[in-house]
Design a protein around this motif. Structure first.
Motif, PDB file in Angstrom:
ATOM      1  N   VAL A  14     -16.699 -45.285   7.402  1.00  0.00           N
ATOM      2  CA  VAL A  14     -17.508 -45.018   8.597  1.00  0.00           C
ATOM      3  C   VAL A  14     -18.771 -44.247   8.223  1.00  0.00           C
ATOM      4  O   VAL A  14     -19.869 -44.583   8.681  1.00  0.00           O
ATOM      5  N   VAL A  15     -18.639 -43.233   7.381  1.00  0.00           N
ATOM      6  CA  VAL A  15     -19.819 -42.466   6.954  1.00  0.00           C
ATOM      7  C   VAL A  15     -20.804 -43.385   6.236  1.00  0.00           C
ATOM      8  O   VAL A  15     -22.008 -43.348   6.507  1.00  0.00           O
ATOM      9  N   LEU A  16     -20.298 -44.203   5.351  1.00  0.00           N
ATOM     10  CA  LEU A  16     -21.149 -45.086   4.551  1.00  0.00           C
ATOM     11  C   LEU A  16     -21.816 -46.179   5.385  1.00  0.00           C
ATOM     12  O   LEU A  16     -23.027 -46.383   5.297  1.00  0.00           O
ATOM     13  N   LEU A  17     -21.030 -46.856   6.214  1.00  0.00           N
ATOM     14  CA  LEU A  17     -21.538 -48.047   6.907  1.00  0.00           C
ATOM     15  C   LEU A  17     -22.047 -47.806   8.325  1.00  0.00           C
ATOM     16  O   LEU A  17     -22.745 -48.657   8.868  1.00  0.00           O
ATOM     17  N   VAL A  18     -21.705 -46.663   8.925  1.00  0.00           N
ATOM     18  CA  VAL A  18     -22.145 -46.395  10.294  1.00  0.00           C
ATOM     19  C   VAL A  18     -23.092 -45.199  10.333  1.00  0.00           C
ATOM     20  O   VAL A  18     -24.231 -45.323  10.761  1.00  0.00           O
ATOM     21  N   ILE A  19     -22.604 -44.049   9.894  1.00  0.00           N
ATOM     22  CA  ILE A  19     -23.423 -42.823   9.958  1.00  0.00           C
ATOM     23  C   ILE A  19     -24.708 -42.981   9.139  1.00  0.00           C
ATOM     24  O   ILE A  19     -25.792 -42.642   9.594  1.00  0.00           O
ATOM     25  N   HIS A  20     -24.578 -43.473   7.906  1.00  0.00           N
ATOM     26  CA  HIS A  20     -25.742 -43.595   7.020  1.00  0.00           C
ATOM     27  C   HIS A  20     -26.194 -45.044   6.851  1.00  0.00           C
ATOM     28  O   HIS A  20     -26.840 -45.376   5.847  1.00  0.00           O
ATOM     29  N   ALA A  21     -25.904 -45.882   7.821  1.00  0.00           N
ATOM     30  CA  ALA A  21     -26.227 -47.311   7.714  1.00  0.00           C
ATOM     31  C   ALA A  21     -27.710 -47.563   7.467  1.00  0.00           C
ATOM     32  O   ALA A  21     -28.067 -48.424   6.663  1.00  0.00           O
ATOM     33  N   GLU A  22     -28.554 -46.824   8.134  1.00  0.00           N
ATOM     34  CA  GLU A  22     -29.996 -47.052   8.024  1.00  0.00           C
ATOM     35  C   GLU A  22     -30.662 -46.163   6.974  1.00  0.00           C
ATOM     36  O   GLU A  22     -31.866 -46.264   6.762  1.00  0.00           O
ATOM     37  N   ASP A  23     -29.884 -45.304   6.328  1.00  0.00           N
ATOM     38  CA  ASP A  23     -30.444 -44.362   5.356  1.00  0.00           C
ATOM     39  C   ASP A  23     -30.618 -45.018   3.991  1.00  0.00           C
ATOM     40  O   ASP A  23     -29.958 -46.014   3.681  1.00  0.00           O
ATOM     41  N   PRO A  24     -31.489 -44.430   3.161  1.00  0.00           N
ATOM     42  CA  PRO A  24     -31.627 -44.946   1.793  1.00  0.00           C
ATOM     43  C   PRO A  24     -30.351 -44.678   0.985  1.00  0.00           C
ATOM     44  O   PRO A  24     -29.508 -43.868   1.379  1.00  0.00           O
ATOM     45  N   LYS A  75     -26.355 -42.397   0.986  1.00  0.00           N
ATOM     46  CA  LYS A  75     -25.065 -43.073   1.030  1.00  0.00           C
ATOM     47  C   LYS A  75     -24.217 -42.772  -0.208  1.00  0.00           C
ATOM     48  O   LYS A  75     -23.008 -42.940  -0.180  1.00  0.00           O
ATOM     49  N   GLU A  76     -24.863 -42.330  -1.262  1.00  0.00           N
ATOM     50  CA  GLU A  76     -24.207 -42.178  -2.557  1.00  0.00           C
ATOM     51  C   GLU A  76     -23.014 -41.219  -2.521  1.00  0.00           C
ATOM     52  O   GLU A  76     -21.977 -41.476  -3.145  1.00  0.00           O
ATOM     53  N   HIS A  77     -23.127 -40.138  -1.776  1.00  0.00           N
ATOM     54  CA  HIS A  77     -22.054 -39.148  -1.680  1.00  0.00           C
ATOM     55  C   HIS A  77     -20.782 -39.777  -1.100  1.00  0.00           C
ATOM     56  O   HIS A  77     -19.697 -39.666  -1.676  1.00  0.00           O
ATOM     57  N   ALA A  78     -20.918 -40.461   0.028  1.00  0.00           N
ATOM     58  CA  ALA A  78     -19.767 -41.116   0.655  1.00  0.00           C
ATOM     59  C   ALA A  78     -19.220 -42.224  -0.235  1.00  0.00           C
ATOM     60  O   ALA A  78     -17.999 -42.398  -0.340  1.00  0.00           O
ATOM     61  N   LEU A  79     -20.095 -42.950  -0.902  1.00  0.00           N
ATOM     62  CA  LEU A  79     -19.662 -44.026  -1.780  1.00  0.00           C
ATOM     63  C   LEU A  79     -18.862 -43.475  -2.963  1.00  0.00           C
ATOM     64  O   LEU A  79     -17.851 -44.058  -3.358  1.00  0.00           O
ATOM     65  N   SER A  80     -19.280 -42.334  -3.501  1.00  0.00           N
ATOM     66  CA  SER A  80     -18.536 -41.710  -4.606  1.00  0.00           C
ATOM     67  C   SER A  80     -17.127 -41.345  -4.176  1.00  0.00           C
ATOM     68  O   SER A  80     -16.158 -41.621  -4.889  1.00  0.00           O
ATOM     69  N   PHE A  81     -17.003 -40.711  -3.016  1.00  0.00           N
ATOM     70  CA  PHE A  81     -15.680 -40.375  -2.495  1.00  0.00           C
ATOM     71  C   PHE A  81     -14.855 -41.644  -2.251  1.00  0.00           C
ATOM     72  O   PHE A  81     -13.672 -41.700  -2.582  1.00  0.00           O
ATOM     73  N   LEU A  82     -15.480 -42.660  -1.680  1.00  0.00           N
ATOM     74  CA  LEU A  82     -14.772 -43.898  -1.372  1.00  0.00           C
ATOM     75  C   LEU A  82     -14.226 -44.552  -2.646  1.00  0.00           C
ATOM     76  O   LEU A  82     -13.075 -45.001  -2.673  1.00  0.00           O
ATOM     77  N   ILE A  83     -15.015 -44.588  -3.703  1.00  0.00           N
ATOM     78  CA  ILE A  83     -14.570 -45.187  -4.963  1.00  0.00           C
ATOM     79  C   ILE A  83     -13.354 -44.440  -5.508  1.00  0.00           C
ATOM     80  O   ILE A  83     -12.366 -45.049  -5.922  1.00  0.00           O
TER      81      ILE A  83
END
Length: 136
Positions: free
Chosen positions: A93-103, A107-115
């Motif tokens: 949700v953070v990656l695809l909704v909260i930061h959807a329009e961000d560079p 998104k990198e922080h949420a993506l790191s946690f997700l991985i």
């Protein structure tokens, strides 16, 4: 079936140490995010984003549950795969909704946690976990 889902898989000893470091390290990092939200809630601040349309207050409670409660359980290695589900969902949700329009750098922080969370979901909590003791 539930027992099979929760039971940790056998890993080589070096992998168990790696899983422990990932599990505890990333959980401690996430715990700081959840703790800050919990402190705000206890101070009476119930304002929060409503990214999936369930209401600000419920979104806040579920996020605190994931970021704080599930992180504590993951540190212990208790019900690890089950508690990773809310953490993975929260990061999606953070990656695809909260930061959807961000560079990407936002998104990198949420993506790191997700991985890391997906990796831990696939490997399980490892030998150094409460789950390992429960399911011997």
């Amino acid at each position: 079936m539930l027992k099979k889902f929760l039971k940790p898989m056998k890993l080589p000893a070096p992998a168990d140490w790696g899983v422990l470091i990932l599990r505890v390290g990333f959980s401690l990092l996430m715990l700081t995010h959840g703790y800050a939200k919990l402190q705000n809630l206890l101070a009476g601040d119930h304002s929060f984003a409503d990214p999936i349309g369930i209401g600000e207050e419920l979104s806040l409670y579920l996020t605190i549950f994931a970021e704080f409660g599930c992180s504590i359980l993951l540190i212990l290695g208790l019900f690890s795969r089950a508690v990773l589900i809310p953490l993975i969902f929260t990061m999606v949700v953070v990656l695809l909704v909260i930061h959807a329009e961000d560079p990407f750098d936002k998104k990198e922080h949420a993506l790191s946690f997700l991985i890391v969370y997906v990796t831990l979901f696939l490997t399980g909590p490892g030998r150094f976990s409460v789950d390992s003791g429960l399911y011997k």
